[in-house]
Structure formats: C-alpha cells, structure tokens
Design an enzyme around this catalytic site. Structure first.
Site, mmCIF file in Angstrom:
data_model
loop_
_atom_site.group_PDB
_atom_site.id
_atom_site.type_symbol
_atom_site.label_atom_id
_atom_site.label_comp_id
_atom_site.label_asym_id
_atom_site.label_seq_id
_atom_site.Cartn_x
_atom_site.Cartn_y
_atom_site.Cartn_z
ATOM 1 N N LYS A 202 0.848 -1.195 0.000
ATOM 2 C CA LYS A 202 0.000 0.000 0.000
ATOM 3 C C LYS A 202 0.884 1.247 0.000
ATOM 4 O O LYS A 202 0.666 2.172 -0.755
ATOM 5 C CB LYS A 202 -0.928 -0.046 1.221
ATOM 6 C CG LYS A 202 -1.862 1.125 1.332
ATOM 7 C CD LYS A 202 -2.880 0.924 2.441
ATOM 8 C CE LYS A 202 -3.627 2.227 2.692
ATOM 9 N NZ LYS A 202 -4.634 2.124 3.735
ATOM 10 N N GLU A 208 10.329 -4.715 4.850
ATOM 11 C CA GLU A 208 10.430 -6.109 4.415
ATOM 12 C C GLU A 208 10.190 -6.236 2.919
ATOM 13 O O GLU A 208 10.936 -6.903 2.191
ATOM 14 C CB GLU A 208 9.392 -6.975 5.144
ATOM 15 C CG GLU A 208 9.593 -7.099 6.638
ATOM 16 C CD GLU A 208 8.839 -6.046 7.438
ATOM 17 O OE1 GLU A 208 8.617 -4.927 6.911
ATOM 18 O OE2 GLU A 208 8.483 -6.332 8.595
ATOM 19 N N GLY A 262 -5.036 -1.959 4.552
ATOM 20 C CA GLY A 262 -4.221 -3.068 4.051
ATOM 21 C C GLY A 262 -4.845 -4.427 4.331
ATOM 22 O O GLY A 262 -4.910 -5.295 3.463
ATOM 23 N N ARG A 263 -5.354 -4.626 5.551
ATOM 24 C CA ARG A 263 -5.894 -5.948 5.917
ATOM 25 C C ARG A 263 -7.280 -6.190 5.345
ATOM 26 O O ARG A 263 -7.860 -7.257 5.569
ATOM 27 C CB ARG A 263 -5.884 -6.092 7.439
ATOM 28 C CG ARG A 263 -6.560 -4.985 8.210
ATOM 29 C CD ARG A 263 -6.220 -5.028 9.695
ATOM 30 N NE ARG A 263 -6.761 -3.913 10.448
ATOM 31 C CZ ARG A 263 -6.156 -2.735 10.595
ATOM 32 N NH1 ARG A 263 -4.994 -2.512 10.020
ATOM 33 N NH2 ARG A 263 -6.718 -1.771 11.315
ATOM 34 N N GLU A 348 -5.224 -6.662 14.429
ATOM 35 C CA GLU A 348 -4.713 -5.342 14.057
ATOM 36 C C GLU A 348 -5.858 -4.323 14.086
ATOM 37 O O GLU A 348 -5.631 -3.129 14.263
ATOM 38 C CB GLU A 348 -4.055 -5.392 12.662
ATOM 39 C CG GLU A 348 -3.070 -4.270 12.420
ATOM 40 C CD GLU A 348 -2.196 -4.487 11.190
ATOM 41 O OE1 GLU A 348 -1.081 -5.005 11.318
ATOM 42 O OE2 GLU A 348 -2.643 -4.117 10.086
ATOM 43 N N HIS A 379 -4.490 -32.932 17.264
ATOM 44 C CA HIS A 379 -3.326 -33.687 17.743
ATOM 45 C C HIS A 379 -2.246 -32.746 18.269
ATOM 46 O O HIS A 379 -1.080 -33.140 18.380
ATOM 47 C CB HIS A 379 -2.800 -34.580 16.615
ATOM 48 C CG HIS A 379 -3.844 -35.564 16.168
ATOM 49 N ND1 HIS A 379 -3.991 -36.800 16.745
ATOM 50 C CD2 HIS A 379 -4.848 -35.446 15.262
ATOM 51 C CE1 HIS A 379 -5.014 -37.424 16.190
ATOM 52 N NE2 HIS A 379 -5.561 -36.621 15.280
ATOM 53 N N LYS A 507 8.697 -0.694 14.411
ATOM 54 C CA LYS A 507 9.290 -0.384 13.100
ATOM 55 C C LYS A 507 10.333 0.723 13.252
ATOM 56 O O LYS A 507 11.440 0.634 12.720
ATOM 57 C CB LYS A 507 8.210 0.140 12.131
ATOM 58 C CG LYS A 507 7.307 -0.888 11.528
ATOM 59 C CD LYS A 507 6.435 -0.193 10.455
ATOM 60 C CE LYS A 507 5.205 -0.983 10.106
ATOM 61 N NZ LYS A 507 4.289 -0.304 9.193
#
Ligand code: F6P
Length: 539
Positions: A202, A208, A262-263, A348, A379, A507
């Site tokens: 965005k 990253e 963004g999400r 978030e 399990h 950040k």
C-alpha cells in the site's frame, strides 16, 4: 466519524453483568434440556453459509440483552456511516470502503461526495485483463507475490483456499518475511525468464517488502539484464510514484485508494496474485460472494444478521465471561492459512485500548485470535481446549461438499468437526468415566487413580459454521462475514478499528538500530537492548 459509545454506562451492561453471574454459569446442555428446539432458534443462514450459535453459553435472555446493547450502541447508524463513506477511520481521517472494491456496476459508494465506483471498476477491469494475460502467457510459469501483512496474508490465504480452482496458469508463490531465507526458499528452483514478480505494498515503503523486492530485482537483472524488469515486474500500491521509481512499468502498476485498509484490501488489485491463480471469472465470483454478505449485513433483521450475532456472542465471551482468546478451527486443509489471515484482520483492527473519545477504554477489547486446521489441531492443542484451566471459545468451520477426490476422507473430516463441537459442550462426567472403566474391567485402585484425569468439564462454547462448498463465492462471503463482525465489535467497544498505530514503535526502533549499526551515533536504549545490540555485532 462514529459517535462514542460507553459500554459501561449503557443500560444493558449492568443486566449483562448480572446475567453473567447467573446464566453465564449455566450449562449449555441444560439450556438444550429446557428448550430442545434451541438449535432452530439459534442458527441462521444466507446463501450457503450457515451459522449455529446454539452451543454458545448464552441464554435467550442474554441474547436479547446483547441485541439491546447493540441497539444502545446504535449499531445500525454505525453501519450506515461505514457504507456511506464517512471518515470513520478518524485517526487517519479516512473513509473505510473496502466494500466498494467488491461492488457491482450500478452500486454507489461516495467519498467526499465523489462516486468512487468508476475508478474502482476501471482498475478492476485492467487488473483482471492483466491477470488473464499472465495466465495465457506460456512463458510465465511462476508468479511471486512480494508483500507483507495485508499485502500477503489475504492473497495467500485465498490462493490456498481456492487451490482446486487453479486450472492451468502459473503457480503462485508468496514472499513476505525480511528473513532472506524466505525469498531464497521461494526462488530456489525458479527460472528468472519464467517468473513474474508482483510487488504489493500500500505504502511502497515497507522495509520487508522493499528489501525482498530489491533482492528479487537483483536476481532477475543478474540473469536477464535491467530491461527485463519491465516485463517481469508488476506493482500494486497507493504510492504510484514510488513504484515508478523502482522501475515498474506504469501499465503494470495498479493503484488503489487510501480508504482501503491493508488488511481489508484483497478485493482490489492487492488480489492480483489470486486472479493470476484462479482467473478473472473466479475472482469475480469471490467478489460476488463478499458483496452478498455486504447486502446481508445491511438488510438482514438483527436476529438473523450473522456478523452482528457473531460479534455479540464474541463480546459476551470476552467482556462478560472473561474468555481471552478466540480459536478458529477450519476443518478444511485448504483453509489452513485462514487463522493467520484472521489474526491480522481482527487483532490489528481491534487490539486497541484507547477509545474513540481519546480516553482509555474501561473494558476488554479484541480477543487473541489463533487456530489451526482440523484435524491437525486435534493432535496438538485440543488437549488444552478440552481440559485446560482456561476456556477458549471456538469457531468451527466445516464444508459440506468434499474438497478432494478422497470422498471417504471427507466423511471422517466432517465427523471430527461435529464431534469436537459436541465434546466441547457435553464433556464427560466422572460417573460416566467410572462406569466405562468398570465395564472394561479396571480395578478400583486404577479407577481412583486415573478417572479424574479422564473427566472433561464440558460447557466450552463454540459456534459452528457450515459452508455448502469451498468455492470462490462462499469464501468471499466467509471473509466479508468476519470483516463485518470485526466492525461491529470495534463499534461497541468504542475503538478505532481501522488504524494500526501499535505497529509503528517497533518499526521505528528497528530502523534506529539499523542506523546505529551502520555508524550513526547511538541513541539512548535500555541496558538490555544495548547488551543485545553489542552481542549481535561481536566478532
Ligand atoms: O503491519 C503493519 C502494516 O501497516 C499492515 O497494516 C499492512 O498490511 C502491512 O504493514 C503492509 O503494509 P504495506 O502494504 O504498506 O507494505
């Protein structure tokens, strides 16, 4: 802007506190004894998505009071403000209109009085044409989506969930982590001339993503030269100039607006990698399903409104019963990234402690969301779900139609999903365990020593979701369902669900540490941080 709502000052709050002390401690099996038709009054469905909340620790009186709470919070007004394009993301001064990305021609969504749909439809057309072009390009065998957070989790989850709809076309890969091992593992075995990179960010500044995009570019240029960047890279961003500076062709750059979080962005060009995998037709079906959920959310009466009801049962669990997490258990291997996707979408959004009025909220907010595909989770951590000291309400998601050609597996999968919901609710009493052990010939001393360990308390709440099938349309509905559930909870909790200031500090500090390692004069840190910084740089 959404009006502030003070849960603790509401009339319903005191009643819910009282109900928590009484009905909140009653067992769901007793509720069923009193009202055997409870399932019928506590399930609802729309377009192939059924939700059964009859196994929640909720009495009829509690459910009614939760609806009153929603009315006091003026949830319908809030929902209308969301859809009308008001700047409900108040700390960033933005509208929240991801629903426009899945709207159809003829639908109207306005921001500052301007209809955003013409631009949305134009970008959709261009991105889907590009996706189909990529799919028919025999040279492109692999598409690598480079992005993180919302620029990764949604597209990755959907791409995996729609595995069966990848009919030809390129394989789709995802690189997100700044750990170079991620890029290395994905590029291993790929050939530059057969690879297309889609850089999704965005902001187009995320550390990253930029590090991975630069390294991917170097890998490509090393093999094919600088010119190849034009034909082997595409970009998705709100920051078109930064994508241009990176060297990505304008024709292969797809923009979107800052009113898409963004999400919540997989419905637009951020979903380009999905469309490259499943084609434009299936991508449109995904949008159609999500839009159907938008319509349901806007039009269904409160007592049948799935996102509203689910939001309310979640608030009951979190605030009044004190359960701190929400476990999500998709009984579908193809949905194995769904919990991770939902973690970002929910945590978030609603992991906040400052109210819309700028004051600390005096009540619980977002639950910790976690989970794993069934039956794998059974399990691993179900032991704790059944017998641990803390209670974790579960969303169990099952799919009626098989998702593989191994039909006999599917029956087992469904039996496990239903059985777990049943086991969580009914548990296993001591007298049942003792009778069973006696029947098997256990000695009295063995029974005394072991039977307490075999007792299940039960009364652990779950909501059961049954999808008719796992296809693009139903998946779109499921995702949009959770988006709206998150909205309602944020509204009632009086928080700002659409910002994410809590990710900034880490950040900034990471950037600061990097600068110091690269020679900038040291900033003050605590002794532990200083020691770690030194130790990592020791020869
Ligand atoms: O994790 C913080 C965040 O800002 C998310 O909200 C977002 O989805 C992610 O980083 C990636 O951001 P971008 O798409 O700008 O690279």
């Amino acid at each position: 802007m959404l009006k502030s709502f003070h849960l603790k000052a509401s009339k319903s709050h005191q009643r819910l506190l009282d109900l928590a002390k009484t009905d909140g401690h009653r067992s769901v099996t007793d509720f069923f004894k009193e009202e055997p038709s409870r399932y019928h009054s506590m399930h609802a469905e729309t377009n192939g998505l059924m939700m059964d909340w009859s196994k929640q620790r909720i009495s009829k009186a509690t459910m009614e009071t939760l609806h009153e709470l929603a009315s006091e919070a003026r949830w319908q007004e809030g929902r209308d403000a969301l859809f009308s394009g008001c700047a409900i993301n108040q700390t960033e001064g933005r509208a929240v209109l991801h629903m426009a990305l899945r709207a159809e021609p003829g639908d109207t969504f306005k921001v500052d009085g301007e209809d955003v749909m013409p631009a949305v439809l134009e970008v959709r057309k261009a991105m889907l044409a590009f996706a189909d072009q990529v799919r028919s390009n025999v040279e492109i065998h692999n598409v690598v989506n480079i992005g993180i957070g919302g620029s990764d989790l949604g597209p990755l989850m959907v791409t995996k969930a729609l595995r069966r709809f990848h009919d030809g076309g390129p394989s789709i890969h995802f690189v997100s982590n700044v750990d170079g091992a991620h890029l290395e593992a994905v590029l291993d075995g790929l050939s530059p001339k057969n690879t297309l990179f889609i850089v999704v960010s965005k902001t187009f500044t995320t550390q990253e993503t930029m590090a991975n995009a630069m390294a991917a570019k170097a890998w490509l240029v090393d093999a094919l030269g600088t010119e190849a960047v034009r034909s082997h890279f595409a970009a998705v961003s709100t920051n078109l100039s930064a994508a241009g500076e990176f060297g990505i062709d304008e024709q292969r750059t797809f923009g979107f607006s800052d009113w898409v979080g963004g999400r919540y962005s997989l419905w637009g060009p951020v979903g380009l990698s999905i469309a490259c995998g499943v084609g434009s037709g299936n991508f449109k079906a995904l949008l159609k399903g999500a839009r159907a959920m938008d319509v349901h959310f806007q039009q269904a009466p409160d007592r049948e409104n799935l996102p509203l009801i689910s939001a309310l049962t979640g608030i009951w669990s979190r605030e009044y019963l004190g359960f701190e997490t929400q476990v999500v258990l998709p009984y579908a291997q193809d949905l194995d990234r769904f919990p991770a996707y939902l973690q970002q979408a929910d945590m978030e959004s609603n992991g906040k402690s400052t109210g819309r009025d700028g004051k600390p909220v005096p009540h619980a907010t977002g639950a910790v969301v976690w989970g794993e595909a069934g039956t794998n989770g059974q399990h691993a951590f179900y032991q704790l779900l059944h017998q641990g000291t803390s209670i974790h309400p579960a969303d169990i998601i099952a799919v009626k139609s098989p998702m593989s050609l191994h039909l006999e597996h599917h029956e087992k999968l469904l039996a496990n999903a239903i059985a777990q919901a049943e086991a969580l609710m009914v548990g296993r009493r001591s007298d049942q365990v003792i009778a069973e052990m006696q029947q098997k010939g256990a000695s009295p001393s063995e029974i005394e020593a072991v039977s307490p360990h075999r007792v299940f308390a039960g009364n652990r709440p779950s909501t059961f979701f049954l999808l008719d099938q796992l296809d693009p349309e139903t998946l779109g509905m499921l995702i949009a369902f959770y988006e709206h559930r998150i909205f309602v909870q944020g509204l009632i909790w009086n928080i700002c669900s659409y910002d994410q200031w809590g990710v900034e500090l880490g950040k900034n500090l990471a950037n600061q540490i990097l600068k110091e390692w690269n020679g900038e004069s040291p900033a003050p840190h605590d002794p532990s941080t200083n020691a770690l910084m030194q130790r990592m740089k020791q020869e």
